[in-house]
Write an enzyme that holds these catalytic residues in place. Structure first.
Site, PDB file in Angstrom:
ATOM      1  N   HIS A   4     -11.379  18.614  18.924  1.00 44.48           N
ATOM      2  CA  HIS A   4     -10.777  17.844  19.749  1.00 44.48           C
ATOM      3  C   HIS A   4     -11.053  18.508  21.098  1.00 44.48           C
ATOM      4  CE1 HIS A   4      -9.420  15.694  16.802  1.00 44.48           C
ATOM      5  NE2 HIS A   4      -8.896  17.043  16.095  1.00 44.48           N
TER       6      HIS A   4
ATOM      7  N   SER B 182     -26.426  23.727  45.501  1.00 47.67           N
ATOM      8  CA  SER B 182     -25.751  23.153  45.606  1.00 47.67           C
ATOM      9  C   SER B 182     -26.185  22.238  47.206  1.00 47.67           C
ATOM     10  CB  SER B 182     -24.289  22.044  45.722  1.00 47.67           C
ATOM     11  OG  SER B 182     -23.676  21.765  46.550  1.00 47.67           O
TER      12      SER B 182
END
Length: 309
Positions: free
Chosen positions: A153, A283
């Site tokens: 999960h 970036s």
């Protein structure tokens, strides 16, 4: 050279391999048409039609030297892609012009070629899958004793190993390999079926000799590397074949998405990173960023692939 004033799909411009781009190129497509015409003529000759070796030899001498400009001129007049190629091919081998495409319909070359390209494309993918499997196996062994936190999960769960994690990805790829191999073996050629699948034109050519027509279908298929054809067709082969191939490709996309998605999540936790090259920029505003750009691209392409069926 790229034409920067015309749209080019990123699927070919950025992501397709040289082998796959070549497999689906106009050159490969239309040279395969010519090989199909040769296979048809050879088989018809062997079964007794009045076709000479000179005609076949002329055709074989011009399998790859396609004048695409001349084809475009013919298509502008005829408004038919297959007929324009027949005319240009016939001009290159004038002795064979009367027997090129004898008894066939357009889908003899178009549909059989697409199946050949699908089969050969799967072979390209199979080789790449085995390479991926080899790399995953090497890393599974390399990191078999390296402990790491396992998640369920996406919550911290229990310890596992990095090698075990690679084994999960490897198992999925091996499942894909099995299915690709099975699809390559099972994919049928359309074969020689005439205009609407009744083989009426061949019935006329062979004076109603059913045995010869059945042999013709098998002979042409064998010359193109197939051991079976579809039992029944209309003008086209059944498009369920397309669906079966796309389903296999979708499965590969699912495997790739699972692996690349895990990398993206683990990169966020700084547990696993992609290679970062010396001159790579993470970036435009933050050059230090370690974006998992390879995995992001894999996931994006996989979504597209999984949607195709």
């Amino acid at each position: 050279m790229a034409n920067h004033n015309s749209y080019e799909s990123p699927l070919t411009g950025r992501y397709a391999s040289k082998e796959m781009s070549s497999n689906w190129s106009a050159q490969r497509k239309h040279s395969t048409w010519r090989r199909l015409w040769v296979a048809l003529a050879e088989s018809e000759k062997e079964l007794g039609l009045n076709i000479t070796q000179e005609q076949i030899d002329q055709m074989k001498a011009h399998l790859d030297d396609i004048d695409f400009a001349a084809v475009a001129q013919e298509e502008a007049k005829l408004r038919h892609d297959v007929m324009s190629h027949i005319h240009v091919f016939g001009d290159q081998c004038p002795a064979a012009k009367p027997i090129i495409h004898l008894g066939a319909t357009s889908c003899f070359v178009t549909d059989n070629t697409e199946i050949i390209q699908m089969r050969d494309g799967l072979k390209i993918i199979l080789g790449k899958l085995w390479k991926v499997a080899s790399i995953l196996a090497e890393n599974a062994k390399k990191y078999k004793d390296l402990p790491t936190l396992g998640f369920t999960h996406y919550q911290p769960a229990q310890l596992t190993t990095v090698g075990k994690r690679f084994c999960l990805y490897l198992q999925d790829i091996l499942f894909d390999i099995e299915r690709v191999e099975r699809e390559i073996e099972s994919i049928p050629m359309r074969g020689v079926k005439g205009t609407t699948g009744t083989q009426a034109s061949f019935m006329e050519l062979f004076a109603g000799d059913h045995d010869k027509i059945r042999k013709l279908d098998k002979m042409v298929a064998a010359k193109m590397g197939f051991d079976h054809t579809v039992g029944v067709s209309g003008q086209t082969y059944t498009r369920k074949i397309d669906y079966y191939v796309l389903s296999v490709l979708s499965g590969i996309g699912q495997s790739a998405y699972k692996m690349a998605g895990d990398v993206r999540l683990l990169a966020n936790l700084k547990e696993m990173e992609e290679p970062f090259e010396k001159s790579q920029v993470g970036s435009s505003a933050m050059a230090y960023k370690r974006n998992p750009m390879r995995s992001e691209r894999v996931c994006s392409l996989a979504r597209y692939l999984m949607n195709l069926p």
